[in-house]
Design a protein around this motif. Sequence first.
Motif, PDB file in Angstrom:
ATOM      1  N   HIS A 106       1.409   0.928  -4.094  1.00  0.00           N
ATOM      2  CA  HIS A 106       0.384   0.428  -5.020  1.00  0.00           C
ATOM      3  C   HIS A 106      -1.014   0.847  -4.570  1.00  0.00           C
ATOM      4  O   HIS A 106      -1.269   1.000  -3.371  1.00  0.00           O
ATOM      5  CB  HIS A 106       0.452  -1.101  -5.114  1.00  0.00           C
ATOM      6  CG  HIS A 106       1.816  -1.609  -5.460  1.00  0.00           C
ATOM      7  ND1 HIS A 106       2.373  -2.732  -4.863  1.00  0.00           N
ATOM      8  CD2 HIS A 106       2.731  -1.148  -6.348  1.00  0.00           C
ATOM      9  CE1 HIS A 106       3.579  -2.939  -5.363  1.00  0.00           C
ATOM     10  NE2 HIS A 106       3.825  -1.991  -6.262  1.00  0.00           N
ATOM     11  N   GLU A 107      -1.882   0.975  -5.578  1.00  0.00           N
ATOM     12  CA  GLU A 107      -3.294   1.230  -5.333  1.00  0.00           C
ATOM     13  C   GLU A 107      -4.097   0.126  -6.027  1.00  0.00           C
ATOM     14  O   GLU A 107      -4.076   0.022  -7.264  1.00  0.00           O
ATOM     15  CB  GLU A 107      -3.698   2.601  -5.880  1.00  0.00           C
ATOM     16  CG  GLU A 107      -5.171   2.913  -5.694  1.00  0.00           C
ATOM     17  CD  GLU A 107      -5.583   4.229  -6.325  1.00  0.00           C
ATOM     18  OE1 GLU A 107      -6.806   4.460  -6.457  1.00  0.00           O
ATOM     19  OE2 GLU A 107      -4.684   5.014  -6.718  1.00  0.00           O
ATOM     20  N   GLY A 124       3.093   3.781 -11.729  1.00  0.00           N
ATOM     21  CA  GLY A 124       3.315   4.761 -10.672  1.00  0.00           C
ATOM     22  C   GLY A 124       4.741   5.267 -10.716  1.00  0.00           C
ATOM     23  O   GLY A 124       5.632   4.612 -11.276  1.00  0.00           O
ATOM     24  N   THR A 147       0.817  -1.226   0.000  1.00  0.00           N
ATOM     25  CA  THR A 147       0.000   0.000   0.000  1.00  0.00           C
ATOM     26  C   THR A 147       0.849   1.273   0.000  1.00  0.00           C
ATOM     27  O   THR A 147       0.324   2.365  -0.234  1.00  0.00           O
ATOM     28  CB  THR A 147      -0.930   0.027   1.227  1.00  0.00           C
ATOM     29  OG1 THR A 147      -0.149  -0.125   2.421  1.00  0.00           O
ATOM     30  CG2 THR A 147      -1.946  -1.100   1.146  1.00  0.00           C
ATOM     31  N   ARG A 206       2.914   9.360  -7.770  1.00  0.00           N
ATOM     32  CA  ARG A 206       1.709   8.734  -8.307  1.00  0.00           C
ATOM     33  C   ARG A 206       1.752   7.239  -7.982  1.00  0.00           C
ATOM     34  O   ARG A 206       2.749   6.577  -8.257  1.00  0.00           O
ATOM     35  CB  ARG A 206       1.579   8.926  -9.815  1.00  0.00           C
ATOM     36  CG  ARG A 206       0.225   8.497 -10.331  1.00  0.00           C
ATOM     37  CD  ARG A 206       0.044   8.822 -11.792  1.00  0.00           C
ATOM     38  NE  ARG A 206       0.725   7.857 -12.648  1.00  0.00           N
ATOM     39  CZ  ARG A 206       0.656   7.899 -13.995  1.00  0.00           C
ATOM     40  NH1 ARG A 206      -0.047   8.873 -14.596  1.00  0.00           N
ATOM     41  NH2 ARG A 206       1.275   7.013 -14.724  1.00  0.00           N
ATOM     42  N   TYR A 207       0.694   6.754  -7.333  1.00  0.00           N
ATOM     43  CA  TYR A 207       0.644   5.335  -6.994  1.00  0.00           C
ATOM     44  C   TYR A 207       0.355   4.502  -8.252  1.00  0.00           C
ATOM     45  O   TYR A 207      -0.365   4.944  -9.151  1.00  0.00           O
ATOM     46  CB  TYR A 207      -0.459   5.077  -5.945  1.00  0.00           C
ATOM     47  CG  TYR A 207      -0.121   5.650  -4.588  1.00  0.00           C
ATOM     48  CD1 TYR A 207       0.595   4.891  -3.676  1.00  0.00           C
ATOM     49  CD2 TYR A 207      -0.535   6.933  -4.210  1.00  0.00           C
ATOM     50  CE1 TYR A 207       0.915   5.408  -2.425  1.00  0.00           C
ATOM     51  CE2 TYR A 207      -0.236   7.441  -2.984  1.00  0.00           C
ATOM     52  CZ  TYR A 207       0.491   6.672  -2.083  1.00  0.00           C
ATOM     53  OH  TYR A 207       0.809   7.188  -0.853  1.00  0.00           O
ATOM     54  N   ILE A 212      -7.053  -1.500  -7.634  1.00  0.00           N
ATOM     55  CA  ILE A 212      -8.328  -1.093  -8.224  1.00  0.00           C
ATOM     56  C   ILE A 212      -9.332  -2.247  -8.206  1.00  0.00           C
ATOM     57  O   ILE A 212     -10.546  -2.016  -8.259  1.00  0.00           O
ATOM     58  CB  ILE A 212      -8.129  -0.574  -9.660  1.00  0.00           C
ATOM     59  CG1 ILE A 212      -7.490  -1.651 -10.536  1.00  0.00           C
ATOM     60  CG2 ILE A 212      -7.297   0.698  -9.645  1.00  0.00           C
ATOM     61  CD1 ILE A 212      -7.391  -1.254 -11.997  1.00  0.00           C
ATOM     62  N   LYS A 246      -1.531   1.817 -10.194  1.00  0.00           N
ATOM     63  CA  LYS A 246      -2.854   1.181 -10.120  1.00  0.00           C
ATOM     64  C   LYS A 246      -2.714  -0.265 -10.593  1.00  0.00           C
ATOM     65  O   LYS A 246      -2.296  -0.515 -11.732  1.00  0.00           O
ATOM     66  CB  LYS A 246      -3.855   1.945 -10.964  1.00  0.00           C
ATOM     67  CG  LYS A 246      -4.139   3.346 -10.429  1.00  0.00           C
ATOM     68  CD  LYS A 246      -5.203   4.071 -11.257  1.00  0.00           C
ATOM     69  CE  LYS A 246      -5.486   5.447 -10.664  1.00  0.00           C
ATOM     70  NZ  LYS A 246      -6.539   6.174 -11.423  1.00  0.00           N
TER      71      LYS A 246
END
Length: 220
Positions: free
Chosen positions: A179-180, A203, A176, A212-213, A182, A215
């Motif tokens: 990473h994000e 990212g 986390t 920017r993470y 989805i 996705k």
Amino acid sequence: MSKKNKRKMEENTEKKAPEMEQEVQNEVKAEADAETKATEESVSEETATEEPTAPAAEESATPADSQANLAQEVETLTARVAELEDKNLRMMAEFDNYRRRTNKEKLDLMKTAGEGIFRDILPLIDDFERAKAAMQQTDDINSIREGINLIYSKFISFLEKNDVRPIDTENATFDTEFHEAITTIPAPAEELKGKVIDCTQKGYTLGEKVIRYAKVVVGD
């Protein structure tokens, strides 16, 4: 007066002379003693009268000395306070000048911070414009592909030069911090549970900061 009586008077006078002399001496001594006693009493009275005045004089002198010392201390403290106030005003003025100078430098930095980045990105814009013009003049797909790959490589080099790097997602454990998720899907294999199965958007990090993470799709 008969000679007999005269003689008798002289004898009586001779007999009384020592007694009279003794009486005179006694009277003189008594007067001297009385005068001495009177003198001593007078001296005692004068001494008794003068003794209380000495401490009074000392007492009257002591407050004067204390008042003088107090006035000197007040003068010293007043000068010290004035010195500290002047120093405080100088420090406040210096701090105010420092604050203004720092704020100006920050504003200038904010205005010109992206100058270097924009200057370095201009050659990439030139490459894109040349590629666009070449695409209109040729039908050679291979040359167009090579031009695009060249521009892409230059752009990646530009990002790395500015310490911007992509976040690794291939076979990476879901984190986390980078990473994000989805969505989640059933893991194709047991060892892929909790790992990144697919990345839908890259990212990036700037130094150690995530800007920017990534996705990703996570195996479940």
